[in-house]
Design a protein around this motif. Structure first.
Motif, PDB file in Angstrom:
ATOM      1  N   LEU A   9      92.156   5.129 132.912  1.00  0.00           N
ATOM      2  CA  LEU A   9      92.417   4.848 134.323  1.00  0.00           C
ATOM      3  C   LEU A   9      93.538   3.814 134.465  1.00  0.00           C
ATOM      4  O   LEU A   9      94.382   3.921 135.360  1.00  0.00           O
ATOM      5  N   GLU A  10      93.596   2.852 133.535  1.00  0.00           N
ATOM      6  CA  GLU A  10      94.728   1.915 133.526  1.00  0.00           C
ATOM      7  C   GLU A  10      96.054   2.650 133.269  1.00  0.00           C
ATOM      8  O   GLU A  10      97.079   2.336 133.871  1.00  0.00           O
ATOM      9  N   ILE A  11      95.988   3.596 132.361  1.00  0.00           N
ATOM     10  CA  ILE A  11      97.196   4.369 132.048  1.00  0.00           C
ATOM     11  C   ILE A  11      97.662   5.140 133.277  1.00  0.00           C
ATOM     12  O   ILE A  11      98.859   5.224 133.565  1.00  0.00           O
ATOM     13  N   MET A  12      96.709   5.664 134.038  1.00  0.00           N
ATOM     14  CA  MET A  12      97.070   6.346 135.282  1.00  0.00           C
ATOM     15  C   MET A  12      97.748   5.376 136.250  1.00  0.00           C
ATOM     16  O   MET A  12      98.729   5.736 136.914  1.00  0.00           O
ATOM     17  N   ASN A  13      97.229   4.158 136.350  1.00  0.00           N
ATOM     18  CA  ASN A  13      97.879   3.148 137.198  1.00  0.00           C
ATOM     19  C   ASN A  13      99.319   2.928 136.759  1.00  0.00           C
ATOM     20  O   ASN A  13     100.224   2.804 137.585  1.00  0.00           O
ATOM     21  N   GLU A  14      99.497   2.816 135.451  1.00  0.00           N
ATOM     22  CA  GLU A  14     100.843   2.577 134.925  1.00  0.00           C
ATOM     23  C   GLU A  14     101.780   3.731 135.295  1.00  0.00           C
ATOM     24  O   GLU A  14     102.913   3.513 135.731  1.00  0.00           O
ATOM     25  N   VAL A  15     101.284   4.947 135.121  1.00  0.00           N
ATOM     26  CA  VAL A  15     102.121   6.110 135.425  1.00  0.00           C
ATOM     27  C   VAL A  15     102.448   6.162 136.916  1.00  0.00           C
ATOM     28  O   VAL A  15     103.572   6.488 137.310  1.00  0.00           O
ATOM     29  N   GLN A  16     101.486   5.804 137.738  1.00  0.00           N
ATOM     30  CA  GLN A  16     101.755   5.788 139.181  1.00  0.00           C
ATOM     31  C   GLN A  16     102.858   4.785 139.517  1.00  0.00           C
ATOM     32  O   GLN A  16     103.760   5.075 140.311  1.00  0.00           O
ATOM     33  N   ALA A  17     102.773   3.600 138.896  1.00  0.00           N
ATOM     34  CA  ALA A  17     103.802   2.578 139.158  1.00  0.00           C
ATOM     35  C   ALA A  17     105.168   3.048 138.657  1.00  0.00           C
ATOM     36  O   ALA A  17     106.192   2.868 139.327  1.00  0.00           O
ATOM     37  N   TRP A  77      92.843   9.507 141.741  1.00  0.00           N
ATOM     38  CA  TRP A  77      93.934   8.628 141.335  1.00  0.00           C
ATOM     39  C   TRP A  77      93.818   7.233 141.953  1.00  0.00           C
ATOM     40  O   TRP A  77      94.419   6.285 141.444  1.00  0.00           O
ATOM     41  N   ALA A  78      93.082   7.085 143.061  1.00  0.00           N
ATOM     42  CA  ALA A  78      93.080   5.802 143.764  1.00  0.00           C
ATOM     43  C   ALA A  78      92.329   4.741 142.971  1.00  0.00           C
ATOM     44  O   ALA A  78      91.182   4.948 142.561  1.00  0.00           O
ATOM     45  N   GLU A  79      92.995   3.589 142.767  1.00  0.00           N
ATOM     46  CA  GLU A  79      92.361   2.481 142.067  1.00  0.00           C
ATOM     47  C   GLU A  79      91.098   2.076 142.820  1.00  0.00           C
ATOM     48  O   GLU A  79      91.090   1.965 144.038  1.00  0.00           O
ATOM     49  N   GLY A  80      90.016   1.876 142.078  1.00  0.00           N
ATOM     50  CA  GLY A  80      88.782   1.451 142.716  1.00  0.00           C
ATOM     51  C   GLY A  80      87.889   2.607 143.133  1.00  0.00           C
ATOM     52  O   GLY A  80      86.699   2.431 143.333  1.00  0.00           O
ATOM     53  N   LYS A  81      88.461   3.811 143.229  1.00  0.00           N
ATOM     54  CA  LYS A  81      87.627   4.980 143.582  1.00  0.00           C
ATOM     55  C   LYS A  81      87.331   5.787 142.316  1.00  0.00           C
ATOM     56  O   LYS A  81      86.249   5.771 141.784  1.00  0.00           O
ATOM     57  N   ARG A  82      88.347   6.501 141.859  1.00  0.00           N
ATOM     58  CA  ARG A  82      88.233   7.238 140.603  1.00  0.00           C
ATOM     59  C   ARG A  82      87.085   8.236 140.637  1.00  0.00           C
ATOM     60  O   ARG A  82      86.275   8.318 139.712  1.00  0.00           O
ATOM     61  N   VAL A  83      86.989   8.963 141.739  1.00  0.00           N
ATOM     62  CA  VAL A  83      85.969   9.994 141.840  1.00  0.00           C
ATOM     63  C   VAL A  83      86.408  11.196 141.004  1.00  0.00           C
ATOM     64  O   VAL A  83      87.529  11.681 141.156  1.00  0.00           O
TER      65      VAL A  83
END
Lengths: 396, 396
Positions: A45-53, A243-249
């Motif tokens: 999920l951190e990696i997804m954050n990085e890719v989004q940024a 994809w939303a941080e804090g949700k991750r459904v």
């Protein structure tokens, strides 16, 4: 076929100078082969954050909804359109090649009311024509344009288009499949509402993901829908919750290895710097175009609107262009593209995208083209195209 | 986030024993990182032929239309349903967990008339109930079932279902995401018409492709549609023209690296042999189930219908199952799954799929579970679960 006898994978090593995929940097291949995390692993999920940024930086946007759709570029196109268009919604689509026509086709499958602005292949659409259509149609939900038309090599000007759409209450959808990472893409400055791309072009990542960004205005339109999005797989609301941080459904399993590859390819893009990368694409395209002109090829796209990433040129008169492409592939392991639709048999599409945009590749393809043309008795002065390319480099 | 500071990719090395992805063999990772061919390169088209033949062998079908959809398993589900269901078509969907419910949701988005047979989670649906629904509804276009329900660990019996559907003029759609390559899947013997799977389960390939096979009967139904398929990206007719030998009409760019990976994972499956592979999955599942029973866990799925690939067990009473999963991940680098929907907080889902189905993994997860339970004061007799697993192995 005896399936037990399928041998070890050993494809030939090609130089990819077609309309995509482009060459992939070894660092990207290596990252892609990293052992997998689960798609809900906190580290993933951190990696997804990085890719989004990273994607926000490349798209030049602050849009929170900036993700990689789990499919190739066409899935990105479909995701943009199916989320915004409900049955009966009017959509103006600029169709100046295969990909504009594909957008029009998808609008129809969404039950949208299609207003198609046909443009000769290789030309771009003037703002005035879109404005006229907006005035005439009244309520329009979406205006859709292709920024970089892969089938013609033309680059649609974007200045003022977002503002114009918003003044008429319409959303702007932009296809940047063949521009993102190679040609300036300015999602926020353009005031574009839904912009998608593919990974296998100027980002030089293998195909399999479609970067997509939606503006808050586009997300409001998704939320205000009266009907469900016809695609469950591409439903932006549900995908956003993953994809939303804090949700991750949990929605669907992300293509983890492809996300690894995209992350590394975006690291390479950002290490080089976008402006330097755009300049590199322009420099090698100019050299290539100088070289192919010396071979007797003229550009397909309108002057002043030519993509440096995808160089579409008309084959010299009397040349069997298919035989030339075959010779390039079989004798030189070089892939270039042919024409699609009305341009079939008439043009070559030479991609200089991402890692493919390099001086040695420009020289290699020019030399191979010269040799293939010579076989058809159409040889120009030996070395003239390479000389023209080198002169272009000397000037740049 | 400072995107220029995104570091080298260095994820922890996890043992993947959740509901997918499963462990990937190094040969598959290596094949995936092979430099790319273009998606229309003659050699890549040969590779597509090989993958089609391999998939037919694994699906046990002669269906010419046997391909890998360019998306994850849910894209395969959507592809199967959107191609067969037109607005107003009746579809009977057996919903015995998350994935049956997802099928029902997609039927609704296709404008289909949904007849949902709800089944308690962990149970399977009796043939008689489906027959009754078919009789009652009259004209039914599709009956859809999940062969291996990943959310409950139950395995739906398939005997007689295809014949029954065809006797009533209906097509049979089957989800084999968590069974293909680990549990017998018999597309032709079942007389199933549309069967899809994912790559990241018993095939032990990274996620990103969805194997899909359509019977000639299903293709006839696609050809007889009165309306266009609502998804352009997943339109079977157009996708078929890309995959069909001799046609190869460009549709969208295939995820080339994923096709390389799938080809290698299917080589591994076929080298082992399907029967040996199924036996391996049964052997390790039996040992795991013996072990977790000694820890106080009872199976969620109905007896006689338990998936060896996905072992869904109820956490012992009074145990904080989420804390146990967290301990496994953080202290042992082992991923297992939790419950979804009504089973959230109640069950663990331990996948022993493909490369993950190995004795050392069974022992590793049992030991870690024992230690995590001990922390919550719920420790059984030390080593009892490992002993139970070893006894199971001794019997097998």
């Amino acid at each position: 076929m005896n399936v037990s006898a399928v041998p070890e994978l050993a494809p030939p090593l090609r130089l990819l100078l077609g309309p995509g995929p482009s060459m992939v940097h070894p660092r990207v291949l290596r990252a892609m082969s990293t052992p997998l995390l689960g798609h809900l692993d906190p580290r993933f999920l951190e990696i997804m954050n990085e890719v989004q940024a990273q994607l926000r930086a490349v798209f030049r946007t602050e849009n929170p909804f900036t993700i990689a759709v789990s499919g190739t570029g066409s899935a990105g196109m479909e995701a943009a359109l199916v989320n915004l268009i409900e049955p009966g919604d009017a959509a103006i689509v600029v169709a100046a090649g295969v990909f504009g026509n594909r957008m029009a086709e998808i609008v129809g499958r969404c039950g949208g009311r299609l207003v198609k602005l046909d443009v000769p292949w290789g030309q771009v659409c003037e703002l005035g024509r879109i404005e006229e259509a907006l005035r005439k149609e009244g309520k329009v939900k979406v205006v859709a344009v292709v920024h970089a038309e892969t089938s013609t090599g033309a680059q649609q000007p974007m200045e003022g288009l977002g503002k114009l759409c918003h003044a008429h209450g319409a959303l702007l959808v932009v296809d940047t499949v063949t521009s993102l990472g190679g040609v300036p893409v300015e999602v926020d400055a353009w005031e574009a509402d839904a912009v998608y791309s593919g990974t296998q072009k100027c980002l030089s990542c293998p195909p399999g993901l479609a970067p997509l960004t939606l503006s808050p205005r586009a997300l409001d339109a998704v939320k205000a829908r009266k009907t469900k999005v016809q695609s469950w797989y591409l439903d932006a609301g549900m995908v956003a919750d993953y994809w939303a941080e804090g949700k991750r459904v949990y929605h669907h399993t992300a293509p983890i290895s492809m996300v690894y590859a995209l992350r590394e390819s975006l690291r390479l893009v950002l290490e080089e710097g976008l402006e330097a990368r755009f300049a590199r694409h322009r420099r090698h395209s100019a050299a290539l175009m100088a070289g192919v002109a010396a071979l007797g090829c003229s550009p397909q796209a309108q002057e002043g609107h030519r993509l440096p990433s995808l160089n579409c040129v008309r084959a010299p008169a009397g040349v069997d262009e298919g035989a030339v492409r075959k010779a390039l592939l079989n004798e030189h392991d070089i892939e270039i593209g042919g024409g699609l639709g009305p341009l079939a048999g008439q043009v070559w599409r030479i991609g200089l995208m991402g890692e493919s945009s390099r001086q040695e590749n420009v020289l290699a393809v020019l030399a191979a083209l010269e040799q293939a043309l010579a076989k058809q008795g159409k040889a120009p002065k030996p070395g003239a195209s390479l000389a023209a390319a080198l002169e272009s480099y000397a000037r740049s």
